[in-house]
Write an enzyme that holds these catalytic residues in place. Structure first.
Site, PDB file in Angstrom:
ATOM      1  N   HIS A 132       1.034  -1.490   0.109  1.00  0.00           N
ATOM      2  CA  HIS A 132      -0.173  -0.163  -0.109  1.00  0.00           C
ATOM      3  C   HIS A 132       1.232   1.355  -0.541  1.00  0.00           C
ATOM      4  O   HIS A 132       0.865   2.184   0.701  1.00  0.00           O
ATOM      5  CB  HIS A 132      -0.702   0.085   1.234  1.00  0.00           C
ATOM      6  CG  HIS A 132      -1.984  -0.942   1.058  1.00  0.00           C
ATOM      7  ND1 HIS A 132      -3.361  -0.626   0.706  1.00  0.00           N
ATOM      8  CD2 HIS A 132      -1.850  -2.579   1.073  1.00  0.00           C
ATOM      9  CE1 HIS A 132      -3.868  -1.745   0.298  1.00  0.00           C
ATOM     10  NE2 HIS A 132      -3.384  -2.652   1.184  1.00  0.00           N
ATOM     11  N   TYR A 172       3.797  -5.654   9.501  1.00  0.00           N
ATOM     12  CA  TYR A 172       3.305  -3.989   9.229  1.00  0.00           C
ATOM     13  C   TYR A 172       4.644  -3.433  10.257  1.00  0.00           C
ATOM     14  O   TYR A 172       5.003  -2.066   9.613  1.00  0.00           O
ATOM     15  CB  TYR A 172       2.148  -3.560  10.023  1.00  0.00           C
ATOM     16  CG  TYR A 172       0.978  -3.929   9.116  1.00  0.00           C
ATOM     17  CD1 TYR A 172       1.131  -5.237   8.474  1.00  0.00           C
ATOM     18  CD2 TYR A 172       0.006  -2.914   9.297  1.00  0.00           C
ATOM     19  CE1 TYR A 172       0.123  -5.219   6.955  1.00  0.00           C
ATOM     20  CE2 TYR A 172      -1.598  -3.238   8.431  1.00  0.00           C
ATOM     21  CZ  TYR A 172      -1.254  -3.934   7.332  1.00  0.00           C
ATOM     22  OH  TYR A 172      -2.318  -3.910   6.239  1.00  0.00           O
TER      23      TYR A 172
HETATM   24  C1  HEM Z   1      -0.797 -11.276   6.232  1.00  0.00           C
HETATM   25  C2  HEM Z   1      -1.814 -10.940   5.700  1.00  0.00           C
HETATM   26  C3  HEM Z   1      -1.459  -8.988   4.411  1.00  0.00           C
HETATM   27  C4  HEM Z   1       0.202  -8.507   5.053  1.00  0.00           C
HETATM   28  C5  HEM Z   1       1.933  -9.243   5.056  1.00  0.00           C
HETATM   29  C6  HEM Z   1       0.237  -7.048   4.838  1.00  0.00           C
HETATM   30  C7  HEM Z   1       1.049  -6.164   4.959  1.00  0.00           C
HETATM   31  C8  HEM Z   1       1.029  -5.142   4.999  1.00  0.00           C
HETATM   32  C9  HEM Z   1       2.165  -4.324   4.663  1.00  0.00           C
HETATM   33  C10 HEM Z   1       3.769  -4.510   5.179  1.00  0.00           C
HETATM   34  C11 HEM Z   1       1.939  -2.881   5.292  1.00  0.00           C
HETATM   35  C12 HEM Z   1       2.799  -1.610   5.203  1.00  0.00           C
HETATM   36  C13 HEM Z   1       2.677  -0.962   7.096  1.00  0.00           C
HETATM   37  C14 HEM Z   1       3.297   0.295   7.236  1.00  0.00           C
HETATM   38  O1  HEM Z   1       4.410   0.030   6.135  1.00  0.00           O
HETATM   39  O2  HEM Z   1       3.125   1.160   7.610  1.00  0.00           O
HETATM   40  C15 HEM Z   1       0.148  -3.020   4.409  1.00  0.00           C
HETATM   41  C16 HEM Z   1      -0.435  -2.232   4.574  1.00  0.00           C
HETATM   42  C17 HEM Z   1      -2.067  -1.823   4.887  1.00  0.00           C
HETATM   43  N1  HEM Z   1      -3.038  -3.227   4.347  1.00  0.00           N
HETATM   44 FE1  HEM Z   1      -1.823  -5.461   4.330  1.00  0.00          FE
HETATM   45  N2  HEM Z   1      -1.009  -6.773   4.752  1.00  0.00           N
HETATM   46  C18 HEM Z   1      -1.767  -8.116   4.583  1.00  0.00           C
HETATM   47  C19 HEM Z   1      -3.094  -8.025   5.374  1.00  0.00           C
HETATM   48  C20 HEM Z   1      -4.579  -7.479   4.640  1.00  0.00           C
HETATM   49  C21 HEM Z   1      -5.722  -7.342   4.520  1.00  0.00           C
HETATM   50  C22 HEM Z   1      -6.376  -8.113   5.221  1.00  0.00           C
HETATM   51  C23 HEM Z   1      -6.011  -5.264   4.423  1.00  0.00           C
HETATM   52  C24 HEM Z   1      -7.880  -5.307   4.609  1.00  0.00           C
HETATM   53  C25 HEM Z   1      -8.253  -6.155   5.259  1.00  0.00           C
HETATM   54  C26 HEM Z   1      -4.890  -5.412   4.623  1.00  0.00           C
HETATM   55  C27 HEM Z   1      -5.497  -3.820   4.449  1.00  0.00           C
HETATM   56  C28 HEM Z   1      -4.069  -2.704   4.628  1.00  0.00           C
HETATM   57  C29 HEM Z   1      -3.562  -1.519   4.472  1.00  0.00           C
HETATM   58  C30 HEM Z   1      -5.271  -1.281   3.791  1.00  0.00           C
HETATM   59  C31 HEM Z   1      -2.679  -0.906   4.069  1.00  0.00           C
HETATM   60  C32 HEM Z   1      -2.181   0.822   4.204  1.00  0.00           C
HETATM   61  C33 HEM Z   1      -2.296   1.453   5.338  1.00  0.00           C
HETATM   62  C34 HEM Z   1      -1.910   2.481   5.338  1.00  0.00           C
HETATM   63  O3  HEM Z   1      -2.113   3.464   4.426  1.00  0.00           O
HETATM   64  O4  HEM Z   1      -0.994   2.702   6.114  1.00  0.00           O
HETATM   65  N3  HEM Z   1      -4.041  -5.938   4.570  1.00  0.00           N
HETATM   66  N4  HEM Z   1       0.197  -4.568   4.767  1.00  0.00           N
END
Ligand code: HEM
Ligand code: HEM
Ligand code: HEM
Lengths: 369, 194
Positions: free
Chosen positions: A74, A343
């Site tokens: 993201h 995260y």
């Molecule tokens: C094991 C599963 C998942 C992994 C490994 C993953 C991984 C990540 C990572 C690495 C980030 C960046 C975090 C940061 O640096 O602040 C991120 C952001 C995000 N993830 Fe996931 N994610 C997963 C599942 C999900 C799911 C199920 C959702 C939704 C329900 C989701 C929604 C988001 C959103 C909206 C962001 C952006 C948040 C922001 O604006 O900082 N993710 N994710």
């Protein structure tokens, strides 16, 4: 040491024999090696093939490149802020302060999935919304949601497998369909979810997208009753289908439209809590709960300000889904702990890096005013 | 405060603190290195790591005051001057690390603006400004100091074991949880020794 001139301790006893001493030194060596070995074992040194938060984060970097200072997933996004007006309906489910009647400041971030912060906006790229609710006299709540009604995979391991399987083949520049098919054969739940996702209506922009929390949580009210829940944000802005066909020419068309809309008038969403019944899967985000489940509108989110990542408070926030106030707790969904771990790793990496300007610049935001 | 019968042993309170905190610190080191490589148990482990670390921060202050009020028994004669210095340095390094590590843990979560959640309704206030670079630096320092604490611990246990098993001067008795009778009065050193 033992040759110290005043040594009294051994004086009354026979001196230890040489062989005995060697054995004792050896024993000490074994003890220390065992301690160091146990420490290294716990730290995963002997199991380098285990799927760790670091390896997960590496995979994002491998697929989309390392973009210092940006989120590893993201990566492309803008910051927003506004308020949440709780209507009090949530209080019967959770004692969290955010659900009391009243106003709570909110900081958020709209994003597109993927680790490339300069990726071109596409209608069907998954859209994200991260939110932080900070009641002045209560605890912070953070959530990260996406505009999919179900998640394509059931476990973190499957997420990783799928990510690796969809990595472009260096020879063709495209994912190898054989690997993807092999993955789908092993994961019928993904094939099932893909059917649901294929038929989903895609909205024209961020402002009329429904954002789903997907993972289940447990709410506890002040009487101590615990309820399995999921939540979503339903837009007050009317649905309009994304125009099908050729890719839009403007690489930032989704963000530009969001900036223009939010400057014209505040954007609103209803926070809807879906109440699970016994038997509803809490550890399987690939399965929607039955449509007839009770849904409670617990308040309205109003976003009236948009900022580029350069100035937004959201840039410094990790929207870790397990930053929860008392009254909310994780379910048994294995995603939650895994997301929290990955995260954290992504956040730690980007926190220590100099970030070049984001795709959506302060000038873009200014232009939309 | 040490009575004459205790002069060969640390006071009961000192020994209680030593072993309670040894168990806590080892648990913390184990939890720390485990949680950062774990997906499934990350959240559960961090939720223990924070409060246990904060408990160490409180206890180490108590323990330091106790150390000043109740100095250790005199060093055994089996230890030379340099070794006594080294042992004292190692002990104060451990005090320093047991204080610095949890404080840095608290500070880094403050700089990252993570809510610092302890069990029940307890929350810690932020002690540093919201600053990602600061967080990153403290996060790295937390790891380095934790590894340093582990190394000091290994050295400490190694030295205690060498004394106890090789020199056989009953060194461990100074700290064992139970009461130990004072040793026989030392015999005069052998006058005919060259
Ligand atoms: C094991 C599963 C998942 C992994 C490994 C993953 C991984 C990540 C990572 C690495 C980030 C960046 C975090 C940061 O640096 O602040 C991120 C952001 C995000 N993830 Fe996931 N994610 C997963 C599942 C999900 C799911 C199920 C959702 C939704 C329900 C989701 C929604 C988001 C959103 C909206 C962001 C952006 C948040 C922001 O604006 O900082 N993710 N994710
Ligand atoms: C992480 C674990 C440990 C820590 C942080 C630690 C720390 C300390 C400290 C700070 C002292 C100085 C006395 C005081 O002020 O209380 C001490 C003394 C001592 N420790 Fe440990 N210790 C640990 C584990 C152990 C273990 C496993 C042993 C047994 C092999 C041990 C045996 C002793 C002994 C015999 C003394 C007395 C040394 C003296 O005369 O000063 N310790 N320890
Ligand atoms: C004596 C006390 C402590 C010890 C021995 C200790 C030890 C550790 C160790 C070994 C790690 C893993 C480092 C790595 O491999 O990168 C770690 C990580 C961590 N510690 Fe501590 N710690 C202590 C106190 C605290 C306290 C009081 C807090 C918070 C209030 C804290 C918060 C954390 C956090 C948040 C992480 C990293 C989690 C992540 O990166 O996802 N620690 N600690």
């Amino acid at each position: 040491m033992s040759t110290h001139p005043n040594a009294p301790a051994g004086a009354g006893r026979p001196r230890p024999r040489y062989a005995g001493t060697v054995a004792r030194v050896g024993l000490i060596g074994v003890i220390l090696a065992a301690l160091a070995g146990a420490f290294a074992y716990l730290g995963g040194w002997f199991t380098p093939d285990d799927l760790t938060p670091a390896r997960f984060t590496d995979a994002f970097e491998q697929i989309d490149g390392v973009h210092p200072g940006f989120r590893r997933n993201h990566a492309k996004g803008v910051g927003v802020s506004g308020v949440f007006d709780g209507n009090g309906q949530g209080a019967r489910l959770s004692k969290a302060v955010v659900f009391r009647p009243g106003r709570v400041p909110v900081v958020g971030r709209f994003s597109l999935t993927g680790g490339d912060p300069y990726v071109a906006d596409m209608p069907d790229t998954v859209r994200g919304l991260g939110l932080q609710f900070s009641p002045p006299d209560g605890e912070t709540w953070r959530t990260a949601m996406i505009n999919l009604p179900v998640f394509p995979v059931r476990t973190p391991e499957a997420f990783y497998e799928r990510m690796v399987a969809s990595e472009p083949d260096p020879a063709t520049g495209k994912p190898d369909p054989a690997r993807m098919n092999a993955f789908l054969a092993r994961h019928p739940e993904t094939a099932q979810a893909a059917l649901v996702l294929k038929g989903r209506p895609v909205s024209s922009g961020f402002e009329n997208s429904t954002f789903h929390g997907l993972n289940a949580f447990r709410f506890t009210n002040s009487a101590g009753d615990s309820t399995p829940v999921r939540w979503l944000m339903t837009p007050a802005q009317p649905f309009e289908a994304a125009t099908a066909g050729a890719a839009p020419r403007d690489k930032k068309y989704l963000f530009d439209a969001l900036i223009a809309k939010i400057n014209r008038q505040p954007l609103r969403w209803h926070l809807v809590v879906v109440i699970g019944q016994p038997g509803d899967p809490t550890a399987d985000a690939t399965m929607a709960w039955p449509d007839e489940r009770e849904k409670v509108d617990v308040g309205t989110l109003t976003l009236d300000r948009v900022e580029s990542e350069e100035t937004s408070a959201a840039t410094g926030i990790n929207f870790d889904p397990l930053v929860l106030p008392a009254g909310m707790a994780p379910s048994d969904d294995p995603f939650l702990s895994a997301r929290s771990a990955v995260y954290s790793r992504s956040f730690t990496r980007r926190a220590g890096e100099m970030k070049p300007p984001s795709a959506v610049t302060p000038a873009d935001v200014e232009k939309g005013k | 405060m040490s009575t004459s019968t205790e002069r060969h042993q640390f006071t009961t309170l000192s020994r209680l603190l030593h072993w309670t905190m040894a168990a806590m610190v080892l648990t913390m080191l184990g939890i720390g290195v485990t949680m950062v490589v774990s997906l499934a148990n990350y959240h559960a482990l961090v939720s223990v790591h924070r409060p246990l670390g904060v408990a160490i921060l409180i206890l180490v202050v108590v323990r330091f005051v106790n150390r000043v009020l109740n100095p250790p028994p005199p060093w055994p004669a089996t230890m030379g001057r340099a070794e006594r210095l080294a042992a004292t340095a190692a002990e104060f390094t451990m005090y320093g690390l047991m204080f610095a590590l949890p404080l840095i843990g608290w500070g880094m979560l403050s700089a990252a603006r993570y809510p610092i959640v302890l069990p029940g309704p307890l929350r810690l206030p932020y002690i540093l400004p919201h600053d990602l670079m600061l967080y990153a630096a403290l996060r790295k320092t937390h790891t380095i100091l934790a590894y340093l604490l582990f190394l000091t611990f290994i050295t400490h246990v190694g030295a205690v074991l060498v004394h106890t098993l090789v020199v056989r001067d009953g060194f461990l008795k100074r700290m064992v949880p139970w009461k130990v009778r004072p040793p026989e009065p030392a015999l005069p050193t052998d006058p005919v020794r060259p």
